[in-house]
Design a protein around this motif. Structure first.
Motif, PDB file in Angstrom:
ATOM      1  N   ASN A  46       9.279   4.704  24.451  1.00  0.00           N
ATOM      2  CA  ASN A  46      10.087   3.609  24.978  1.00  0.00           C
ATOM      3  C   ASN A  46      10.210   2.502  23.946  1.00  0.00           C
ATOM      4  O   ASN A  46       9.213   1.945  23.484  1.00  0.00           O
ATOM      5  N   PRO A  47      11.443   2.141  23.550  1.00  0.00           N
ATOM      6  CA  PRO A  47      11.609   1.143  22.482  1.00  0.00           C
ATOM      7  C   PRO A  47      11.197  -0.263  22.888  1.00  0.00           C
ATOM      8  O   PRO A  47      10.948  -1.099  22.020  1.00  0.00           O
ATOM      9  N   GLN A  48      11.114  -0.558  24.196  1.00  0.00           N
ATOM     10  CA  GLN A  48      10.763  -1.912  24.622  1.00  0.00           C
ATOM     11  C   GLN A  48       9.284  -2.225  24.410  1.00  0.00           C
ATOM     12  O   GLN A  48       8.922  -3.368  24.153  1.00  0.00           O
ATOM     13  N   ILE A  49       8.423  -1.215  24.511  1.00  0.00           N
ATOM     14  CA  ILE A  49       6.989  -1.470  24.391  1.00  0.00           C
ATOM     15  C   ILE A  49       6.484  -1.186  22.975  1.00  0.00           C
ATOM     16  O   ILE A  49       5.371  -1.579  22.613  1.00  0.00           O
ATOM     17  N   THR A  50       7.287  -0.531  22.157  1.00  0.00           N
ATOM     18  CA  THR A  50       6.904  -0.232  20.782  1.00  0.00           C
ATOM     19  C   THR A  50       7.362  -1.365  19.878  1.00  0.00           C
ATOM     20  O   THR A  50       8.557  -1.588  19.723  1.00  0.00           O
ATOM     21  N   GLN A  51       6.410  -2.083  19.269  1.00  0.00           N
ATOM     22  CA  GLN A  51       6.761  -3.254  18.472  1.00  0.00           C
ATOM     23  C   GLN A  51       6.915  -2.957  16.989  1.00  0.00           C
ATOM     24  O   GLN A  51       7.827  -3.446  16.332  1.00  0.00           O
ATOM     25  N   LYS A  52       6.022  -2.131  16.444  1.00  0.00           N
ATOM     26  CA  LYS A  52       6.049  -1.842  15.014  1.00  0.00           C
ATOM     27  C   LYS A  52       5.922  -0.347  14.767  1.00  0.00           C
ATOM     28  O   LYS A  52       5.319   0.370  15.563  1.00  0.00           O
ATOM     29  N   VAL A  53       6.481   0.077  13.647  1.00  0.00           N
ATOM     30  CA  VAL A  53       6.334   1.458  13.196  1.00  0.00           C
ATOM     31  C   VAL A  53       5.952   1.425  11.728  1.00  0.00           C
ATOM     32  O   VAL A  53       6.582   0.731  10.925  1.00  0.00           O
ATOM     33  N   SER A  54       4.899   2.145  11.385  1.00  0.00           N
ATOM     34  CA  SER A  54       4.473   2.268   9.996  1.00  0.00           C
ATOM     35  C   SER A  54       4.773   3.686   9.524  1.00  0.00           C
ATOM     36  O   SER A  54       4.381   4.659  10.177  1.00  0.00           O
ATOM     37  N   LEU A  55       5.479   3.793   8.412  1.00  0.00           N
ATOM     38  CA  LEU A  55       5.865   5.085   7.867  1.00  0.00           C
ATOM     39  C   LEU A  55       5.203   5.274   6.505  1.00  0.00           C
ATOM     40  O   LEU A  55       5.285   4.407   5.636  1.00  0.00           O
ATOM     41  N   ARG A  56       4.550   6.414   6.327  1.00  0.00           N
ATOM     42  CA  ARG A  56       3.930   6.759   5.041  1.00  0.00           C
ATOM     43  C   ARG A  56       4.405   8.136   4.621  1.00  0.00           C
ATOM     44  O   ARG A  56       4.219   9.116   5.349  1.00  0.00           O
ATOM     45  N   LYS A  57       4.985   8.204   3.436  1.00  0.00           N
ATOM     46  CA  LYS A  57       5.386   9.484   2.871  1.00  0.00           C
ATOM     47  C   LYS A  57       4.321  10.039   1.931  1.00  0.00           C
ATOM     48  O   LYS A  57       4.349  11.222   1.588  1.00  0.00           O
ATOM     49  N   ASN A  58       3.406   9.166   1.486  1.00  0.00           N
ATOM     50  CA  ASN A  58       2.365   9.559   0.542  1.00  0.00           C
ATOM     51  C   ASN A  58       1.329   8.441   0.518  1.00  0.00           C
ATOM     52  O   ASN A  58       1.558   7.348   1.042  1.00  0.00           O
ATOM     53  N   ASN A  93       0.824  -1.218   0.000  1.00  0.00           N
ATOM     54  CA  ASN A  93       0.000   0.000   0.000  1.00  0.00           C
ATOM     55  C   ASN A  93       0.855   1.265   0.000  1.00  0.00           C
ATOM     56  O   ASN A  93       0.347   2.369   0.201  1.00  0.00           O
ATOM     57  N   GLY A  94       2.168   1.109  -0.225  1.00  0.00           N
ATOM     58  CA  GLY A  94       3.063   2.252  -0.310  1.00  0.00           C
ATOM     59  C   GLY A  94       3.722   2.632   0.990  1.00  0.00           C
ATOM     60  O   GLY A  94       4.588   3.518   1.002  1.00  0.00           O
ATOM     61  N   SER A  95       3.352   1.996   2.089  1.00  0.00           N
ATOM     62  CA  SER A  95       3.942   2.323   3.381  1.00  0.00           C
ATOM     63  C   SER A  95       5.174   1.454   3.637  1.00  0.00           C
ATOM     64  O   SER A  95       5.441   0.480   2.925  1.00  0.00           O
ATOM     65  N   TYR A  96       5.909   1.826   4.677  1.00  0.00           N
ATOM     66  CA  TYR A  96       7.077   1.071   5.115  1.00  0.00           C
ATOM     67  C   TYR A  96       6.862   0.670   6.565  1.00  0.00           C
ATOM     68  O   TYR A  96       6.266   1.407   7.348  1.00  0.00           O
ATOM     69  N   GLU A  97       7.376  -0.506   6.926  1.00  0.00           N
ATOM     70  CA  GLU A  97       7.156  -1.036   8.271  1.00  0.00           C
ATOM     71  C   GLU A  97       8.488  -1.405   8.908  1.00  0.00           C
ATOM     72  O   GLU A  97       9.332  -2.041   8.268  1.00  0.00           O
ATOM     73  N   ILE A  98       8.656  -0.997  10.155  1.00  0.00           N
ATOM     74  CA  ILE A  98       9.789  -1.438  10.956  1.00  0.00           C
ATOM     75  C   ILE A  98       9.244  -2.367  12.030  1.00  0.00           C
ATOM     76  O   ILE A  98       8.469  -1.946  12.886  1.00  0.00           O
ATOM     77  N   ASN A  99       9.625  -3.637  11.956  1.00  0.00           N
ATOM     78  CA  ASN A  99       9.186  -4.632  12.933  1.00  0.00           C
ATOM     79  C   ASN A  99      10.338  -4.857  13.908  1.00  0.00           C
ATOM     80  O   ASN A  99      11.308  -5.548  13.603  1.00  0.00           O
ATOM     81  N   PHE A 100      10.231  -4.265  15.104  1.00  0.00           N
ATOM     82  CA  PHE A 100      11.343  -4.304  16.041  1.00  0.00           C
ATOM     83  C   PHE A 100      11.581  -5.696  16.631  1.00  0.00           C
ATOM     84  O   PHE A 100      12.652  -5.944  17.186  1.00  0.00           O
ATOM     85  N   SER A 101      10.615  -6.609  16.504  1.00  0.00           N
ATOM     86  CA  SER A 101      10.848  -7.974  16.980  1.00  0.00           C
ATOM     87  C   SER A 101      11.841  -8.709  16.086  1.00  0.00           C
ATOM     88  O   SER A 101      12.442  -9.702  16.496  1.00  0.00           O
ATOM     89  N   ARG A 102      12.020  -8.214  14.849  1.00  0.00           N
ATOM     90  CA  ARG A 102      12.970  -8.812  13.924  1.00  0.00           C
ATOM     91  C   ARG A 102      14.094  -7.847  13.563  1.00  0.00           C
ATOM     92  O   ARG A 102      15.010  -8.195  12.828  1.00  0.00           O
ATOM     93  N   PHE A 103      14.014  -6.639  14.075  1.00  0.00           N
ATOM     94  CA  PHE A 103      14.985  -5.600  13.758  1.00  0.00           C
ATOM     95  C   PHE A 103      16.344  -5.959  14.361  1.00  0.00           C
ATOM     96  O   PHE A 103      16.424  -6.486  15.478  1.00  0.00           O
ATOM     97  N   GLU A 104      17.418  -5.652  13.629  1.00  0.00           N
ATOM     98  CA  GLU A 104      18.734  -6.060  14.102  1.00  0.00           C
ATOM     99  C   GLU A 104      19.600  -4.869  14.509  1.00  0.00           C
ATOM    100  O   GLU A 104      19.780  -4.604  15.687  1.00  0.00           O
ATOM    101  N   ILE A 105      20.112  -4.105  13.550  1.00  0.00           N
ATOM    102  CA  ILE A 105      21.047  -3.051  13.932  1.00  0.00           C
ATOM    103  C   ILE A 105      21.153  -2.010  12.824  1.00  0.00           C
ATOM    104  O   ILE A 105      21.007  -2.324  11.643  1.00  0.00           O
ATOM    105  N   LEU A 106      21.351  -0.753  13.231  1.00  0.00           N
ATOM    106  CA  LEU A 106      21.634   0.345  12.311  1.00  0.00           C
ATOM    107  C   LEU A 106      22.863   1.092  12.829  1.00  0.00           C
ATOM    108  O   LEU A 106      23.155   1.070  14.036  1.00  0.00           O
TER     109      LEU A 106
END
Length: 838
Positions: free
Chosen positions: A272-284, A198-211
């Protein structure tokens, strides 16, 4: 001899009597098939059976005038068969079997995650899945149907023989009555970051590794990894999505609109990053259920599953310490609690001191000179978050959310006044508190409703003292918002769904300026109420290669009698196996914006205050945007390019942070942005590398100020991010380079810098600061403490090369001399973390 003959005669007499009796009894028995036929005619029912299952079965017919249920009971007790009512007068006849056990692992069909708290039922037996999605249940009979239910997923209703597994295999549930969205590019930048159709981006912190440079799942720092998103002053309180100002971003935490972004006044996220599981980003291409945010949307979500086992996380790093607990309250309810506190009460670390120096740079905390001195400088922050889920039934779910965030800065101003030592305290408090109620109802496999209610409150308060003038200046900025939203999803079939909803928003903004000597008080409080009705259609082609979301939102602002129509579009088409085409478009509006009245507002640390549109000198901000993108994804390679055009109307000079000739000018205008975002990513062996590039041309038009367009304050023309990550067993390493062209600035006219004791500025934003460059590294090592606990040990260095980057400068006249003030970014800043999961 005589005794033996008597015994034989007795035996044959008994055998004869038994045979006669048995013969008489057999004469009364009939084949079961005859009996069933007679019952069918008498009671107008239909028996279904396999002929071989009743062949050779004889019994006496049941007594006359019995009820049907008594007849079936009689047949079951006198045969090795079972007789099950299936509805509509149909009775299933099948052989009796011993009780069996049915087991398995219930998982989401898309994410493969275990589903916790799902209900499995057969006959009078029922159970729910545990934290691993596992269940085990006794089956009375092979013919008994089995029902598997979980809120938000399609119900499974099948016979045991159709579901029977021998090894407790995985069973997958399909999300039900949801918009037809799924991942089209997994690991878009690194593991845990995905692109949705649908054009959005998702960050799933349960599978997120490192930046690079991050050892925590800092939400608002992580989203800056995407092309087209950056911060001109490297803070999370000034994130620019495709050239927009930070106040043009819609930031949601579990559906609650937040008016505050960070701790340390923007250096780290307040979520708080421990309780936040997912982030959805939409630019348009934003979903029609969202209002506000003309530049973009950042939506954070907590875990939606009920946990059946206790979980916890304890963490300490060089800025704060925190704890997180996931506590099961029952089989149908669990609560998550997270809390975080700055570490300076116990220890002032190099990281903490670097952050403090950065936020106090060129402010009253550090600028008092001569007879004035500042002492007892203290900064403190904390946040608490809560999420409670209660599963009322298989179809009803309730969720409560709460968040409280606090930042406090204070220092003493000291001076000798009339020969006596005097000291007064200046203080700045920034606080957000919000709560929400979510109620989801799954009426059937095709229809679902959701009710969302939230209240969010933000307060910024500063007391600024001036010892030499014996003056106290009090400032307050308060935002209070209430929202009620009702959504309904109707699934026509597996390919077509409809969304329909209504939202009411009431926003009140209060601003106070209060001076004691000379006495001055200005209190302004305004309220806006907005009604929104929205509808959207979601279509997916049978081959799953084409996805379309098309909708419209109608907004009515009652105070202005103003109607705003907002069409939204998101289209994705996959072709030639490895290519995909994306088209997004949207109209949006927002009623709130942040302004800077004076650069020294709120001690110079926090200069922006929220205000409401008044439909006159502060218009309702509106935007139009369209973007077209092409992606290629194959054998570890990803190439993506997206072009966009965005136009935003109704901005004010005060909201753009001018520090030149337009700093105190009030005018309305617009800006437009044309640009491209490019991403190249490659997975190979244990490495993952990416290169992102953004180009944009961002221009203002203020017709009252200049006849033509001129560069925006956020016109960072080119941005490049180069990153790599390496994973080996339990060790994860990452390094990255961030570069962008310098921020636009306005220089004084060379040789004629001062006119009428004011700076004589040249062409607006015709020059730029020196290009920005920063190299970051990070490392995390995972290990086990014991059978039930594991730990993470991490270290990061921000700006490894300690490069002094200019992020802003401005000019002032002092004693007929022009003074240039420069603001610098963070220097080399290390951080370390120790985290325990138990």
């Amino acid at each position: 001899m005589e005794v033996s003959i008597k015994k034989n005669i007795t035996f044959f007499l008994i055998l004869f009597v038994f045979s006669v009796a048995q013969s008489q009894n057999t004469e009364k028995q009939e084949p079961l098939v005859y009996i069933l036929n007679a019952i069918q005619k008498a009671y107008e029912v239909q028996f279904n059976y396999a002929e071989d299952s009743i062949e050779g079965v004889f019994l006496e017919p049941p007594a006359e005038n019995l009820k049907l249920k008594d007849i079936l009971y009689y047949l079951e007790t006198t045969t090795s068969l079972t007789f099950s009512m299936m509805g509509d007068g149909i009775i299933l006849v099948s052989p009796k079997i011993q009780k069996m056990t049915f087991c398995g692992y219930l998982k989401d069909n898309e994410t493969l995650k275990p589903l916790v708290g799902a209900t499995i039922q057969t006959g009078n037996n029922s159970t729910i899945t545990n934290e691993d999605g596992f269940f085990e249940i006794k089956i009375d009979h092979i013919s008994k149907p089995i029902t598997i239910r979980f809120l938000g997923y399609k119900t499974i209703l099948k016979q045991f023989e159709d579901l029977s597994t021998t090894n407790c295999d995985d069973i997958f549930l399909i999300p039900n009555v949801q918009l037809l969205s799924e991942i089209v590019v997994s690991n878009y930048i690194t593991n845990g970051i995905n692109k949705i159709n649908n054009g959005s981006y998702e960050i799933n912190f349960s599978r997120f590794e490192i930046l690079p440079g991050l050892i925590n799942n800092d939400v608002l720092q992580s989203v800056q990894a995407f092309p087209g998103i950056q911060s001109v002053n490297e803070t999370v309180s000034n994130i620019n999505i495709r050239g927009g100002a930070h106040d043009q971003n819609l930031i949601l935490w579990d559906g609650i609109k937040m008016y505050q972004s960070g701790h340390f006044f923007g250096l780290i996220s307040m979520y708080n990053p421990q309780i936040t599981q997912k982030v959805s980003l939409r630019k348009n291409g934003t979903d029609v259920s969202y209002s506000d945010g003309v530049s973009g949307t950042i939506s954070m979500q907590t875990n939606k599953n009920i946990n059946t086992n206790f979980k916890g996380v304890a963490e300490i790093n060089l800025t704060d310490f925190s704890g997180f607990f996931d506590v099961p309250l029952s089989d149908v309810s669990s609560v998550q609690i997270a809390a975080r506190k700055s570490i300076n009460d116990f220890l002032e670390t190099p990281t903490y001191n670097a952050f403090f120096d950065r936020i106090s740079q060129n402010t009253e905390i550090s600028s008092n000179l001569g007879s004035l001195t500042n002492t007892n400088e203290e900064f403190d922050f904390y946040d608490t978050s809560l999420r409670w889920i209660y599963k009322l039934s298989d179809k009803d779910n309730i969720q409560l959310n709460f968040i409280n965030v606090h930042n406090q800065l204070q220092f003493n101003e000291n001076a000798t006044v009339e020969g006596e030592e005097a000291s007064r305290e200046s203080r700045l408090n920034q606080n957000s508190i919000a709560g929400a109620l979510h109620y989801d109802r799954l009426w059937n496999d095709y229809f679902k409703t959701a009710l969302e209610i939230y209240e969010t409150d933000y307060k910024l308060k500063a007391i600024n003292v001036n010892l030499l003038d014996a003056q106290r200046f009090l400032q307050e900025n308060i935002v209070s918002e209430t929202s009620v939203k009702l959504k309904s999803n109707y699934k026509v079939n597996e390919l077509l769904q409809f969304l329909l909803g209504y939202q009411f928003i009431e926003t009140e903004v209060t601003n106070l300026d209060d001076v004691d000597i000379p006495r001055f008080r200005n209190l302004v409080s305004e309220v806006l109420r907005t009604h929104g009705v929205f509808s959207q259609i979601a279509y997916r082609s049978p081959d799953n290669m084409t996805n379309l979301n098309l909708g419209v939102r109608y907004n009515y602002i009652s105070k202005f009698n103003k109607s705003i129509w907002e069409p939204r579009l998101s289209f994705n088409h996959q072709f030639l196996n490895h290519f995909s085409l994306d088209i997004q478009g949207e109209f949006k509006h927002q009623n709130t914006s942040q302004v800077i009245n004076f650069q020294n507002d709120f001690l110079g640390v926090e200069k922006r205050r929220w205000q409401l549109s008044n439909n006159r000198d502060i218009p309702v901000i509106t935007s139009k945007q369209i973007s077209i993108g092409l992606n290629y994804n194959n054998i570890g390679w990803l190439f993506g390019i997206e072009g966009f055009y965005k136009m935003v109307n109704g901005i004010t000079t005060q909201s753009q942070g001018f520090q030149n000739q337009y700093e105190f000018v009030k005018s309305n205008g617009e800006y437009n942005v044309t640009g491209i975002d490019v991403l190249i990513r490659k997975h190979f062996n244990k490495f993952n590398s990416w290169l992102s590039y953004s180009y944009m041309n961002n221009r203002y038009l203020f017709k009252d100020l200049e006849d033509d367009f001129f560069p925006s304050n956020y016109n960072v023309i080119q941005t490049i991010t180069l990153g790599t990550a390496y994973k080996w067993n339990h060790l994860k390493l990452s390094a990255g380079l961030n570069w962008h062209s310098g921020k636009p600035i306005t220089l004084p006219v060379l040789g004629n810098e001062i006119v009428d004791n004011e700076v004589n500025f040249g062409s607006t934003n015709a020059s730029n600061l020196i290009d920005y460059a920063r190299l970051d590294i990070s490392a995390i090592y995972d290990f086990k403490l014991n059978k039930k606990a594991k730990a993470n040990l991490g270290i990061s260095v921000w700006n490894v090369l300690d490069k002094e980057n200019q992020i802003n400068n401005f000019y002032r006249v002092n004693n007929e001399n022009i003074i240039e003030t420069q603001q610098s970014s963070l220097g080399i800043t290390p951080n370390a973390v120790f985290r325990v999961h138990f």
